[in-house]
Scaffold this motif. Sequence first.
Motif, PDB file in Angstrom:
ATOM      1  N   SER A  36       0.839  -1.207   0.000  1.00 38.17           N
ATOM      2  CA  SER A  36       0.000   0.000   0.000  1.00 38.17           C
ATOM      3  C   SER A  36       0.866   1.246   0.000  1.00 38.17           C
ATOM      4  O   SER A  36       0.548   2.231  -0.665  1.00 38.17           O
ATOM      5  N   PHE A  37       1.973   1.214   0.737  1.00 37.39           N
ATOM      6  CA  PHE A  37       2.861   2.369   0.710  1.00 37.39           C
ATOM      7  C   PHE A  37       3.490   2.518  -0.664  1.00 37.39           C
ATOM      8  O   PHE A  37       3.703   3.638  -1.136  1.00 37.39           O
ATOM      9  N   ALA A  38       3.781   1.404  -1.324  1.00 34.99           N
ATOM     10  CA  ALA A  38       4.355   1.475  -2.673  1.00 34.99           C
ATOM     11  C   ALA A  38       3.406   2.211  -3.617  1.00 34.99           C
ATOM     12  O   ALA A  38       3.855   2.924  -4.525  1.00 34.99           O
ATOM     13  N   GLN A  39       2.091   2.071  -3.411  1.00 32.22           N
ATOM     14  CA  GLN A  39       1.126   2.792  -4.236  1.00 32.22           C
ATOM     15  C   GLN A  39       1.190   4.298  -3.947  1.00 32.22           C
ATOM     16  O   GLN A  39       1.072   5.116  -4.865  1.00 32.22           O
ATOM     17  N   ILE A  40       1.372   4.664  -2.696  1.00 28.13           N
ATOM     18  CA  ILE A  40       1.562   6.081  -2.350  1.00 28.13           C
ATOM     19  C   ILE A  40       2.821   6.596  -3.023  1.00 28.13           C
ATOM     20  O   ILE A  40       2.847   7.685  -3.590  1.00 28.13           O
ATOM     21  N   ASP A  41       3.868   5.796  -2.957  1.00 27.59           N
ATOM     22  CA  ASP A  41       5.151   6.144  -3.560  1.00 27.59           C
ATOM     23  C   ASP A  41       4.984   6.457  -5.044  1.00 27.59           C
ATOM     24  O   ASP A  41       5.470   7.475  -5.542  1.00 27.59           O
ATOM     25  N   VAL A  42       4.252   5.621  -5.758  1.00 24.33           N
ATOM     26  CA  VAL A  42       4.027   5.823  -7.196  1.00 24.33           C
ATOM     27  C   VAL A  42       3.310   7.151  -7.441  1.00 24.33           C
ATOM     28  O   VAL A  42       3.708   7.938  -8.313  1.00 24.33           O
ATOM     29  N   GLN A  43       2.242   7.405  -6.681  1.00 25.81           N
ATOM     30  CA  GLN A  43       1.454   8.616  -6.894  1.00 25.81           C
ATOM     31  C   GLN A  43       2.229   9.877  -6.507  1.00 25.81           C
ATOM     32  O   GLN A  43       2.149  10.901  -7.200  1.00 25.81           O
ATOM     33  N   LEU A  44       2.976   9.813  -5.406  1.00 21.41           N
ATOM     34  CA  LEU A  44       3.754  10.993  -5.013  1.00 21.41           C
ATOM     35  C   LEU A  44       4.865  11.274  -6.015  1.00 21.41           C
ATOM     36  O   LEU A  44       5.138  12.437  -6.326  1.00 21.41           O
ATOM     37  N   LYS A  45       5.501  10.238  -6.535  1.00 19.61           N
ATOM     38  CA  LYS A  45       6.537  10.451  -7.564  1.00 19.61           C
ATOM     39  C   LYS A  45       5.926  11.097  -8.800  1.00 19.61           C
ATOM     40  O   LYS A  45       6.512  12.004  -9.394  1.00 19.61           O
ATOM     41  N   ARG A  46       4.730  10.651  -9.183  1.00 22.60           N
ATOM     42  CA  ARG A  46       4.041  11.260 -10.332  1.00 22.60           C
ATOM     43  C   ARG A  46       3.773  12.731 -10.037  1.00 22.60           C
ATOM     44  O   ARG A  46       3.986  13.599 -10.881  1.00 22.60           O
ATOM     45  N   VAL A 143      -3.415  10.205  -4.535  1.00 20.88           N
ATOM     46  CA  VAL A 143      -2.608  10.183  -3.314  1.00 20.88           C
ATOM     47  C   VAL A 143      -3.522   9.973  -2.102  1.00 20.88           C
ATOM     48  O   VAL A 143      -3.222   9.167  -1.216  1.00 20.88           O
ATOM     49  N   ALA A 144      -4.628  10.689  -2.078  1.00 19.38           N
ATOM     50  CA  ALA A 144      -5.564  10.556  -0.949  1.00 19.38           C
ATOM     51  C   ALA A 144      -6.114   9.134  -0.852  1.00 19.38           C
ATOM     52  O   ALA A 144      -6.170   8.557   0.237  1.00 19.38           O
ATOM     53  N   PHE A 145      -6.502   8.547  -1.979  1.00 17.10           N
ATOM     54  CA  PHE A 145      -7.014   7.177  -1.971  1.00 17.10           C
ATOM     55  C   PHE A 145      -5.925   6.186  -1.552  1.00 17.10           C
ATOM     56  O   PHE A 145      -6.182   5.262  -0.772  1.00 17.10           O
ATOM     57  N   SER A 146      -4.717   6.377  -2.061  1.00 16.00           N
ATOM     58  CA  SER A 146      -3.614   5.481  -1.716  1.00 16.00           C
ATOM     59  C   SER A 146      -3.259   5.592  -0.244  1.00 16.00           C
ATOM     60  O   SER A 146      -2.967   4.590   0.417  1.00 16.00           O
ATOM     61  N   PHE A 150      -3.356   2.638   2.527  1.00  9.13           N
ATOM     62  CA  PHE A 150      -2.195   2.358   3.373  1.00  9.13           C
ATOM     63  C   PHE A 150      -2.598   2.376   4.843  1.00  9.13           C
ATOM     64  O   PHE A 150      -2.272   1.460   5.599  1.00  9.13           O
ATOM     65  N   ASN A 151      -3.302   3.424   5.257  1.00  9.19           N
ATOM     66  CA  ASN A 151      -3.705   3.527   6.660  1.00  9.19           C
ATOM     67  C   ASN A 151      -4.635   2.385   7.059  1.00  9.19           C
ATOM     68  O   ASN A 151      -4.560   1.880   8.178  1.00  9.19           O
ATOM     69  N   ASP A 152      -5.510   1.958   6.144  1.00  7.91           N
ATOM     70  CA  ASP A 152      -6.370   0.799   6.420  1.00  7.91           C
ATOM     71  C   ASP A 152      -5.535  -0.462   6.614  1.00  7.91           C
ATOM     72  O   ASP A 152      -5.788  -1.250   7.533  1.00  7.91           O
ATOM     73  N   ALA A 153      -4.538  -0.667   5.744  1.00  6.72           N
ATOM     74  CA  ALA A 153      -3.680  -1.852   5.846  1.00  6.72           C
ATOM     75  C   ALA A 153      -2.849  -1.812   7.136  1.00  6.72           C
ATOM     76  O   ALA A 153      -2.664  -2.850   7.792  1.00  6.72           O
ATOM     77  N   VAL A 154      -2.354  -0.635   7.504  1.00  2.00           N
ATOM     78  CA  VAL A 154      -1.592  -0.497   8.750  1.00  2.00           C
ATOM     79  C   VAL A 154      -2.485  -0.806   9.952  1.00  2.00           C
ATOM     80  O   VAL A 154      -2.074  -1.520  10.878  1.00  2.00           O
ATOM     81  N   THR A 155      -3.697  -0.299   9.938  1.00  5.18           N
ATOM     82  CA  THR A 155      -4.627  -0.539  11.039  1.00  5.18           C
ATOM     83  C   THR A 155      -4.950  -2.027  11.161  1.00  5.18           C
ATOM     84  O   THR A 155      -4.973  -2.577  12.268  1.00  5.18           O
ATOM     85  N   GLU A 156      -5.163  -2.691  10.037  1.00 10.17           N
ATOM     86  CA  GLU A 156      -5.451  -4.128  10.066  1.00 10.17           C
ATOM     87  C   GLU A 156      -4.252  -4.905  10.616  1.00 10.17           C
ATOM     88  O   GLU A 156      -4.407  -5.811  11.447  1.00 10.17           O
ATOM     89  N   ASP A 186      -2.047  18.852   7.375  1.00 10.95           N
ATOM     90  CA  ASP A 186      -3.286  19.517   6.981  1.00 10.95           C
ATOM     91  C   ASP A 186      -4.349  18.475   6.624  1.00 10.95           C
ATOM     92  O   ASP A 186      -4.987  18.517   5.591  1.00 10.95           O
ATOM     93  N   ARG A 187      -4.555  17.549   7.538  1.00 12.61           N
ATOM     94  CA  ARG A 187      -5.421  16.401   7.348  1.00 12.61           C
ATOM     95  C   ARG A 187      -6.836  16.775   6.904  1.00 12.61           C
ATOM     96  O   ARG A 187      -7.369  16.199   5.979  1.00 12.61           O
ATOM     97  N   GLU A 188      -7.449  17.752   7.571  1.00 16.17           N
ATOM     98  CA  GLU A 188      -8.814  18.137   7.222  1.00 16.17           C
ATOM     99  C   GLU A 188      -8.868  18.715   5.811  1.00 16.17           C
ATOM    100  O   GLU A 188      -9.779  18.442   5.050  1.00 16.17           O
ATOM    101  N   GLN A 189      -7.879  19.508   5.478  1.00 13.75           N
ATOM    102  CA  GLN A 189      -7.841  20.129   4.149  1.00 13.75           C
ATOM    103  C   GLN A 189      -7.650  19.065   3.071  1.00 13.75           C
ATOM    104  O   GLN A 189      -8.250  19.132   2.008  1.00 13.75           O
ATOM    105  N   ILE A 190      -6.837  18.063   3.342  1.00 11.85           N
ATOM    106  CA  ILE A 190      -6.583  17.018   2.361  1.00 11.85           C
ATOM    107  C   ILE A 190      -7.818  16.156   2.160  1.00 11.85           C
ATOM    108  O   ILE A 190      -8.103  15.701   1.058  1.00 11.85           O
TER     109      ILE A 190
END
Length: 198
Positions: A36-46, A143-146, A150-156, A186-190
């Motif tokens: 899941s973090f790898a998906q964040i990595d892809v989107q942030l790099k983009r 990025v928000a979806f990824s 990630f946070n769901d997978a970490v929580t599980e 800026d969690r609420e804004q994101i």
Amino acid sequence: MGMGSLIFLVVVAALVFYVVAIYNRLVTLKNRFENSFAQIDVQLKRRYDLIPNLVETAKAYLEHERGTLEAVIAARNEAVAGLKAAAADPSSGQALSQLAQAEGGLQGALGKMNIVVEAYPELKADANMRQLSEELTSTENRVAFSRQAFNDAVTEYNSYKQSFPPVILAGTFGHVKDASLLEFADREQIQAAPKVSF
């Protein structure tokens, strides 16, 4: 071999299979949050790849706003460094905190650039600028979806690791520390839909 010995062997075998199942579940959940973090990595790099193009497009119109453009590039470079640190160990709370802080700085710099761009109608009307803005907005959503995945997978992972009986065996199997959530300052804004207006 008596009935007692047979029952004992069945119980031992069942315990061994149960311990193996706990180990496999821990490994599966850890791999899931790392993926899941790898998906964040892809989107942030983009996203980071889009920002220099956005700045380059704006540069011709904003010559006297060089400081704003340089701040965006500096914030982007800091975010790239934060992402590299977090990608090296997605379970590290310190690395994720560094990434979140760098992302906050980048969001602030992009916000300042948006304010400056608002004053230039010809830049807002530029086809390249509009396309880059749309791509950046789309990437922000990804990025928000990824990040949510990630946070769901970490929580599980953390929930399973902290439950009984896995909590007894997790440390033995190398799952000593809990994984950290990725929360931006800026969690609420994101969480609100991103608005990029050029």
